[in-house]
Design a protein around this motif. Structure first.
Motif, PDB file in Angstrom:
ATOM      1  N   UNK A 115       0.502  -1.202  -0.422  1.00 32.14           N
ATOM      2  CA  UNK A 115      -0.228   0.263   0.485  1.00 32.14           C
ATOM      3  C   UNK A 115       0.906   1.160   0.394  1.00 32.14           C
ATOM      4  N   UNK A 116       1.080   2.336  -1.124  1.00 30.83           N
ATOM      5  CA  UNK A 116       1.258   3.614  -1.311  1.00 30.83           C
ATOM      6  C   UNK A 116       0.242   4.364  -0.974  1.00 30.83           C
ATOM      7  N   UNK A 117       1.128   6.068   0.154  1.00 25.56           N
ATOM      8  CA  UNK A 117       0.263   6.738   0.255  1.00 25.56           C
ATOM      9  C   UNK A 117       1.067   8.211   0.170  1.00 25.56           C
ATOM     10  N   UNK A 118      -0.067   8.871  -1.233  1.00 21.93           N
ATOM     11  CA  UNK A 118       0.882  10.098  -1.299  1.00 21.93           C
ATOM     12  C   UNK A 118      -0.081  11.016  -0.217  1.00 21.93           C
ATOM     13  N   UNK A 119       1.433  11.373   0.530  1.00 23.35           N
ATOM     14  CA  UNK A 119       0.862  13.490   1.422  1.00 23.35           C
ATOM     15  C   UNK A 119       0.948  14.318   0.536  1.00 23.35           C
ATOM     16  N   UNK A 120      -0.460  14.895   0.388  1.00 19.47           N
ATOM     17  CA  UNK A 120       0.004  16.201   0.837  1.00 19.47           C
ATOM     18  C   UNK A 120      -0.960  17.213   1.668  1.00 19.47           C
ATOM     19  N   UNK A 121      -0.563  18.550   1.868  1.00 20.12           N
ATOM     20  CA  UNK A 121      -1.370  19.126   2.318  1.00 20.12           C
ATOM     21  C   UNK A 121      -2.624  19.841   2.093  1.00 20.12           C
ATOM     22  N   UNK A 122      -3.443  20.159   3.149  1.00 18.20           N
ATOM     23  CA  UNK A 122      -4.474  20.516   2.587  1.00 18.20           C
ATOM     24  C   UNK A 122      -4.724  21.519   1.489  1.00 18.20           C
ATOM     25  N   UNK A 123      -4.357  22.246   2.128  1.00 24.92           N
ATOM     26  CA  UNK A 123      -4.362  23.732   1.027  1.00 24.92           C
ATOM     27  C   UNK A 123      -3.738  23.419  -1.011  1.00 24.92           C
ATOM     28  N   UNK A 124      -2.359  22.484  -0.325  1.00 22.83           N
ATOM     29  CA  UNK A 124      -2.384  22.195  -1.667  1.00 22.83           C
ATOM     30  C   UNK A 124      -3.257  21.555  -3.102  1.00 22.83           C
ATOM     31  N   UNK A 125      -4.097  20.410  -2.072  1.00 18.41           N
ATOM     32  CA  UNK A 125      -4.710  19.459  -2.255  1.00 18.41           C
ATOM     33  C   UNK A 125      -6.097  20.866  -2.946  1.00 18.41           C
ATOM     34  N   UNK A 126      -6.869  21.317  -2.176  1.00 16.62           N
ATOM     35  CA  UNK A 126      -7.487  22.010  -2.924  1.00 16.62           C
ATOM     36  C   UNK A 126      -7.086  23.472  -4.239  1.00 16.62           C
ATOM     37  N   UNK A 127      -5.914  23.636  -4.401  1.00 16.03           N
ATOM     38  CA  UNK A 127      -5.275  24.116  -5.156  1.00 16.03           C
ATOM     39  C   UNK A 127      -5.182  23.672  -6.757  1.00 16.03           C
ATOM     40  N   UNK A 203       3.684  16.165  -2.455  1.00 16.22           N
ATOM     41  CA  UNK A 203       4.176  17.714  -2.625  1.00 16.22           C
ATOM     42  C   UNK A 203       4.969  17.824  -4.017  1.00 16.22           C
ATOM     43  N   UNK A 204       5.753  17.461  -4.361  1.00 19.38           N
ATOM     44  CA  UNK A 204       6.776  17.490  -5.010  1.00 19.38           C
ATOM     45  C   UNK A 204       6.237  17.509  -6.470  1.00 19.38           C
ATOM     46  N   UNK A 205       7.106  17.213  -7.497  1.00 18.94           N
ATOM     47  CA  UNK A 205       7.104  17.721  -8.803  1.00 18.94           C
ATOM     48  C   UNK A 205       6.784  16.449  -9.331  1.00 18.94           C
ATOM     49  N   UNK A 206       5.782  15.893 -10.282  1.00 19.23           N
ATOM     50  CA  UNK A 206       5.244  15.256 -10.498  1.00 19.23           C
ATOM     51  C   UNK A 206       6.203  13.974 -10.817  1.00 19.23           C
ATOM     52  N   UNK A 207       7.396  14.285 -11.773  1.00 17.65           N
ATOM     53  CA  UNK A 207       8.189  13.441 -12.179  1.00 17.65           C
ATOM     54  C   UNK A 207       8.991  12.406 -11.135  1.00 17.65           C
ATOM     55  N   UNK A 208       9.587  13.585 -10.142  1.00 23.08           N
ATOM     56  CA  UNK A 208      10.723  13.188  -9.121  1.00 23.08           C
ATOM     57  C   UNK A 208       9.476  12.138  -7.868  1.00 23.08           C
ATOM     58  N   UNK A 209       8.283  12.565  -8.270  1.00 18.47           N
ATOM     59  CA  UNK A 209       6.736  11.701  -7.587  1.00 18.47           C
ATOM     60  C   UNK A 209       6.784  10.605  -7.643  1.00 18.47           C
ATOM     61  N   UNK A 210       6.714  10.110  -9.547  1.00 14.92           N
ATOM     62  CA  UNK A 210       7.172   9.425 -10.098  1.00 14.92           C
ATOM     63  C   UNK A 210       8.054   7.970  -9.637  1.00 14.92           C
ATOM     64  N   UNK A 211       9.392   8.901  -9.843  1.00 14.07           N
ATOM     65  CA  UNK A 211      10.431   7.896  -9.587  1.00 14.07           C
ATOM     66  C   UNK A 211      10.168   7.828  -8.017  1.00 14.07           C
ATOM     67  N   UNK A 212      10.160   8.138  -7.581  1.00 13.47           N
ATOM     68  CA  UNK A 212      10.010   7.405  -5.596  1.00 13.47           C
ATOM     69  C   UNK A 212       9.030   6.129  -6.485  1.00 13.47           C
TER      70      UNK A 212
END
Ligand code: AP5
Length: 224
Positions: A115-127, A203-212
């Motif tokens: 199970x992989x879980x992405x964490x992002x602050x709520x203000x960023x989710x709303x943006x 909460x990082x650039x899309x490519x960086x998260x994808x590689x991780x």
């Protein structure tokens, strides 16, 4: 990847980037993406029986009943492309769905590998949610600031019109976030108590998260 099938859950609140990342992860791992939200939107667009049952829940940001979702996932697991396994995106979202997934996999002699879980602050989710635009024809996703199309309002892939999802209105976004906290966060807690959850900073650039995510998925596949 070994010759074992790989089954992963990608969790995260609305707007965490599950759809963006699950697509890439499925491609890199040679497995299919089972995105219940996408499947439900396709059913609504096709005006199928499932679509008619699901539409009002989706527009309000509420969850579609578990039995409909579990039937849908059961069917999807049989579709071509899922022979190597699947990444579940937006599923399971309730404890009942998590238990149902175990049964669906057990019936096939399989179990969840991670199970992989992405964490992002709520203000960023709303943006992210308020700026998201989706192509009406091919479904490709954009963001007016973070991932804009070359021509405003037009899809780069097919030239289709870019529209806002009906559930990306401010009040519905707030409801979706609260439904996530009440119904889906306990699912993550359950997985944490059992086999553990791999937390990934979303909460990082899309490519960086994808590689991780690719690295983490490879580690989970090697462990299983
Ligand atoms: P669903 O479609 O699953 O929506 P969700 O979980 O609310 O998630 P989203 O699709 O809004 O966000 P996401 O995490 O996929 O982020 P995305 O990659 O799009 O479900 C919709 C509805 O269907 C539910 O409310 C419910 O009614 C029903 N439903 C679905 N599954 C169900 C289930 N299992 N049980 C019951 N009901 C169910 O990214 C968002 C935006 O951010 C995009 O514009 C993207 O370009 C941008 N972005 C992505 N990553 C980044 C980044 N790293 N940096 C900057 N911008 C980024």
């Amino acid at each position: 990847m070994t010759d074992e099938r790989l089954f992963l859950v990608l969790m995260g609140p609305p707007g965490a980037g599950k759809g963006t990342q699950a697509k890439r992860l499925a491609e890199s791992e040679g497995i299919c993406q089972i995105a219940t939200g996408d499947l439900l939107r396709a059913a609504v667009a096709a005006d199928s029986e499932l679509g008619r049952k699901a539409e009002s829940y989706m527009e309000a940001g509420e969850l579609v009943p578990d039995d409909l979702i579990l039937d849908l996932v059961d069917q999807e697991l049989e579709r071509p492309g899922c022979e190597g396994g699947a990444v579940f995106d937006g599923f399971p979202r309730t404890l009942e769905q998590a238990r149902g997934l175990e049964v669906l996999l057990e019936r096939r002699g399989e179990s969840l590998d991670g199970v992989l879980a992405l964490e992002v602050p709520e203000e960023e989710l709303i943006r992210r949610l308020s700026g998201r635009r989706v192509c009406k024809s091919c479904g490709k996703m954009y963001h007016i600031r973070f991932d804009p199309p070359r021509q405003e309002g037009r899809c780069e892939e097919c030239g289709g019109e870019l529209v806002q999802r009906p559930d990306d209105q401010p009040e519905t976004i707030r409801n979706r976030l609260s439904v996530y906290r009440e119904e889906t966060r306990p699912v993550r807690d359950r997985y944490e108590d059992r086999a553990g959850v791999t937390v990934v900073d979303g909460d990082r650039p899309i490519d960086e998260i994808a590689a991780d995510l690719r690295d983490r998925a490879a580690a989970l596949a090697a462990e299983s």
